[in-house]
Scaffold this active site. Sequence first.
Site, PDB file in Angstrom:
ATOM      1  N   TYR A  88     -31.731  33.959   5.026  1.00 41.83           N
ATOM      2  CA  TYR A  88     -32.379  32.646   5.246  1.00 41.83           C
ATOM      3  C   TYR A  88     -33.671  32.609   5.928  1.00 41.83           C
ATOM      4  CZ  TYR A  88     -32.931  27.701   5.740  1.00 41.83           C
ATOM      5  OH  TYR A  88     -33.527  26.421   5.723  1.00 41.83           O
ATOM      6  N   ARG A 121     -28.178  27.851 -10.712  1.00 43.07           N
ATOM      7  CA  ARG A 121     -29.096  28.797 -10.401  1.00 43.07           C
ATOM      8  C   ARG A 121     -29.243  30.092 -10.959  1.00 43.07           C
ATOM      9  NH1 ARG A 121     -27.444  25.686  -7.032  1.00 43.07           N
ATOM     10  NH2 ARG A 121     -28.993  24.355  -5.651  1.00 43.07           N
ATOM     11  N   LYS A 170     -35.900  18.266  -7.750  1.00 43.47           N
ATOM     12  CA  LYS A 170     -36.938  19.675  -7.920  1.00 43.47           C
ATOM     13  C   LYS A 170     -36.311  20.752  -8.847  1.00 43.47           C
ATOM     14  CE  LYS A 170     -35.727  22.641  -5.703  1.00 43.47           C
ATOM     15  NZ  LYS A 170     -34.657  23.267  -5.430  1.00 43.47           N
ATOM     16  N   TYR A 194     -23.680  10.181 -18.761  1.00 47.53           N
ATOM     17  CA  TYR A 194     -25.020   9.802 -18.351  1.00 47.53           C
ATOM     18  C   TYR A 194     -25.556   8.564 -19.076  1.00 47.53           C
ATOM     19  CZ  TYR A 194     -24.170  14.474 -16.217  1.00 47.53           C
ATOM     20  OH  TYR A 194     -23.627  15.526 -15.693  1.00 47.53           O
ATOM     21  N   ARG A 234     -19.842  14.017 -16.428  1.00 47.07           N
ATOM     22  CA  ARG A 234     -19.441  14.157 -17.669  1.00 47.07           C
ATOM     23  C   ARG A 234     -17.876  14.172 -17.891  1.00 47.07           C
ATOM     24  NH1 ARG A 234     -21.389  20.434 -17.807  1.00 47.07           N
ATOM     25  NH2 ARG A 234     -20.512  20.013 -15.757  1.00 47.07           N
ATOM     26  N   THR A 283     -36.310  22.753   5.430  1.00 44.87           N
ATOM     27  CA  THR A 283     -34.937  21.815   5.338  1.00 44.87           C
ATOM     28  C   THR A 283     -34.483  21.647   6.893  1.00 44.87           C
ATOM     29  OG1 THR A 283     -33.728  23.697   5.028  1.00 44.87           O
ATOM     30  CG2 THR A 283     -34.157  22.404   2.993  1.00 44.87           C
ATOM     31  N   CYS A 317     -22.065  14.474 -10.462  1.00 44.42           N
ATOM     32  CA  CYS A 317     -21.529  14.569  -9.229  1.00 44.42           C
ATOM     33  C   CYS A 317     -21.729  15.959  -8.619  1.00 44.42           C
ATOM     34  CB  CYS A 317     -20.184  14.450  -9.427  1.00 44.42           C
ATOM     35  SG  CYS A 317     -19.526  12.753 -10.082  1.00 44.42           S
ATOM     36  N   ALA A 318     -23.091  16.162  -8.420  1.00 48.42           N
ATOM     37  CA  ALA A 318     -23.857  17.689  -7.956  1.00 48.42           C
ATOM     38  C   ALA A 318     -23.432  17.677  -6.562  1.00 48.42           C
ATOM     39  CB  ALA A 318     -25.363  17.351  -8.388  1.00 48.42           C
ATOM     40  N   ARG A 377     -23.208  15.892  -1.108  1.00 48.19           N
ATOM     41  CA  ARG A 377     -22.965  16.308   0.299  1.00 48.19           C
ATOM     42  C   ARG A 377     -24.223  15.793   1.147  1.00 48.19           C
ATOM     43  NH1 ARG A 377     -26.051  20.746   1.797  1.00 48.19           N
ATOM     44  NH2 ARG A 377     -26.284  21.469  -0.480  1.00 48.19           N
TER      45      ARG A 377
HETATM   46  N1  LIG Z   1     -34.061  18.756  -2.893  1.00 45.74           N
HETATM   47  C1  LIG Z   1     -33.156  19.469  -2.279  1.00 45.74           C
HETATM   48  O1  LIG Z   1     -33.162  19.845  -1.337  1.00 45.74           O
HETATM   49  C2  LIG Z   1     -32.210  20.125  -3.357  1.00 45.74           C
HETATM   50  C3  LIG Z   1     -31.089  21.078  -2.555  1.00 45.74           C
HETATM   51  C4  LIG Z   1     -29.948  21.400  -3.567  1.00 45.74           C
HETATM   52  C5  LIG Z   1     -30.325  21.347  -5.020  1.00 45.74           C
HETATM   53  N2  LIG Z   1     -31.371  20.747  -5.367  1.00 45.74           N
HETATM   54  C6  LIG Z   1     -31.525  20.488  -6.879  1.00 45.74           C
HETATM   55  O2  LIG Z   1     -30.515  19.772  -7.508  1.00 45.74           O
HETATM   56  C7  LIG Z   1     -30.112  20.101  -8.629  1.00 45.74           C
HETATM   57  C8  LIG Z   1     -28.675  20.271  -8.613  1.00 45.74           C
HETATM   58  O3  LIG Z   1     -28.109  21.342  -7.687  1.00 45.74           O
HETATM   59  P1  LIG Z   1     -26.734  21.464  -7.221  1.00 45.74           P
HETATM   60  O4  LIG Z   1     -26.686  22.673  -6.462  1.00 45.74           O
HETATM   61  O5  LIG Z   1     -26.491  20.208  -6.676  1.00 45.74           O
HETATM   62  O6  LIG Z   1     -26.009  21.813  -8.528  1.00 45.74           O
HETATM   63  P2  LIG Z   1     -24.425  21.467  -8.984  1.00 45.74           P
HETATM   64  O7  LIG Z   1     -23.632  21.448  -7.872  1.00 45.74           O
HETATM   65  O8  LIG Z   1     -24.175  22.763  -9.992  1.00 45.74           O
HETATM   66  O9  LIG Z   1     -24.544  20.077  -9.784  1.00 45.74           O
HETATM   67  C9  LIG Z   1     -25.165  20.027 -11.053  1.00 45.74           C
HETATM   68  C10 LIG Z   1     -24.484  18.759 -11.786  1.00 45.74           C
HETATM   69  O10 LIG Z   1     -25.121  18.558 -12.906  1.00 45.74           O
HETATM   70  C11 LIG Z   1     -24.087  18.205 -13.859  1.00 45.74           C
HETATM   71  N3  LIG Z   1     -24.258  18.952 -15.179  1.00 45.74           N
HETATM   72  C12 LIG Z   1     -24.563  18.488 -16.403  1.00 45.74           C
HETATM   73  N4  LIG Z   1     -24.557  19.552 -17.383  1.00 45.74           N
HETATM   74  C13 LIG Z   1     -24.250  20.543 -16.628  1.00 45.74           C
HETATM   75  C14 LIG Z   1     -24.099  21.671 -16.896  1.00 45.74           C
HETATM   76  N5  LIG Z   1     -24.227  22.323 -18.337  1.00 45.74           N
HETATM   77  N6  LIG Z   1     -23.664  22.958 -16.205  1.00 45.74           N
HETATM   78  C15 LIG Z   1     -23.403  22.374 -14.995  1.00 45.74           C
HETATM   79  N7  LIG Z   1     -23.546  21.320 -14.488  1.00 45.74           N
HETATM   80  C16 LIG Z   1     -23.806  20.216 -15.206  1.00 45.74           C
HETATM   81  C17 LIG Z   1     -22.702  18.270 -13.279  1.00 45.74           C
HETATM   82  O11 LIG Z   1     -22.314  17.055 -12.908  1.00 45.74           O
HETATM   83  P3  LIG Z   1     -20.833  16.499 -13.756  1.00 45.74           P
HETATM   84  O12 LIG Z   1     -20.157  17.388 -14.204  1.00 45.74           O
HETATM   85  O13 LIG Z   1     -20.209  15.617 -12.688  1.00 45.74           O
HETATM   86  O14 LIG Z   1     -21.667  15.511 -15.078  1.00 45.74           O
HETATM   87  C18 LIG Z   1     -22.984  19.201 -11.960  1.00 45.74           C
HETATM   88  O15 LIG Z   1     -22.164  18.419 -10.839  1.00 45.74           O
HETATM   89  C19 LIG Z   1     -31.090  21.464  -9.020  1.00 45.74           C
HETATM   90  O16 LIG Z   1     -32.211  20.830  -9.761  1.00 45.74           O
HETATM   91  C20 LIG Z   1     -31.504  21.738  -7.527  1.00 45.74           C
HETATM   92  O17 LIG Z   1     -32.755  22.475  -7.800  1.00 45.74           O
HETATM   93  C21 LIG Z   1     -32.234  19.971  -4.504  1.00 45.74           C
END
Ligand SMILES: NC(=O)c1ccc[n+]([C@@H]2O[C@H](COP(=O)([O-])OP(=O)(O)OC[C@H]3O[C@@H](n4cnc5c(N)ncnc54)[C@H](OP(=O)(O)O)[C@@H]3O)[C@@H](O)[C@H]2O)c1
Length: 330
Positions: free
Chosen positions: A238, A168, A100, A61, A41, A258, A15-16, A21
């Site tokens: 930015y 990050r 990515k 997962y 998780r 973006t 649930c990233a 969003r």
């Molecule tokens: N394409 C784009 O425009 C774009 C924009 C932003 C981010 N991204 C990419 O998307 C990915 C996630 O970014 P985000 O900002 O959404 O991150 P985030 O909010 O921290 O989400 C990561 C998710 O991964 C899961 N997870 C599994 N193991 C984890 C661990 N050990 N620590 C933390 N989280 C863990 C969690 O889901 P659960 O706890 O629910 O299992 C968490 O919600 C990255 O690869 C980033 O580069 C891409």
Amino acid sequence: MVAPPSPLRVGVLGCADIARRRMLPAMAASEGIEIAAVASRDADRAARTAREFGCLAVHGYAELLRLDEVDAVYVPLPAALHARWVEAALRADKHVLAEKPLTTERAGTADLLALADARGLALMENVMFVHHPQHAAVRELLADGAIGTLHGFQSAFTVPRRPAGDVRLDPDLGGGALWDTGVYPLRAALHLLGPDLELVAALRGSGPQDRVDTGGAALLSTPAGVFAQVVYGLDHAYRSSYELVGSEGRITLDRAFTPPAGHRPVIRVERASGTEEIVLEPHDQVAATLTAFVSAARTGGVPRDAVADCLRQAALLESALLKGVRPLTP
Ligand SMILES: NC(=O)c1ccc[n+]([C@@H]2O[C@H](COP(=O)([O-])OP(=O)(O)OC[C@H]3O[C@@H](n4cnc5c(N)ncnc54)[C@H](OP(=O)(O)O)[C@@H]3O)[C@@H](O)[C@H]2O)c1
């Protein structure tokens, strides 16, 4: 009358923030996609997100990958976990849209792309900006000689610092500015200058309290000597732009990576004779990316040039990574 194909049933691993969003709302609005399940998780987090998007909640997962009612998965996990879960999803016969960077190693990226190909599955890296037609418009201007002979490309993608604890900023989770933000200007250089770009030099820097690189720059060249300079960072004001310089003019594009769905792109072409601003219609690159993914899943593969760019990007990122990190003086 031929019935339209049934929607692609997508499950989400984690649930990233980016899933909740941006991607899940776009999937909910897409005619080609049905959100089948969301896994976390944490069972409560899965239940909350699933309620919001009207789908099945799954705890874990691996459990989601066992579901027959899931055709494809979206993987928005921290970068270091992509390789493991993308491979697991492909072996479970799911098409995959992965955030990515696809992996944090060139060899790992190559292996996964080969595995997807061998199994007849679509594996697409979620680099969304390439699906915005503003870049095709820029390519057309270049091909039409709008700025004469192309000599140089400059691009920056920099974003402000995230709160402590962000994925990050954690090296064990594949954090760092190169993987998170460097991908964008490097991919743009490949997209506009072609796949033969070679890395000439690269620098990465890290703040005194940081365990990852927080910014960097790279210099690249095509075999014909067109130079590309890219700057990236995650502790910066930015910036999301590029500029192409030719013998007779230059092209600049802001909001390159973006742009929001309602944004009207402005391509600025400056020549000795004057400046022209070409204003394009708004385009939703998130929706366009999902449409491309559904199409790749239906046809059993991602277009060859997209696969080649993903591989080349991984090689350039790895070369830039090998240059090491220097401390930034405060
Ligand atoms: N394409 C784009 O425009 C774009 C924009 C932003 C981010 N991204 C990419 O998307 C990915 C996630 O970014 P985000 O900002 O959404 O991150 P985030 O909010 O921290 O989400 C990561 C998710 O991964 C899961 N997870 C599994 N193991 C984890 C661990 N050990 N620590 C933390 N989280 C863990 C969690 O889901 P659960 O706890 O629910 O299992 C968490 O919600 C990255 O690869 C980033 O580069 C891409």
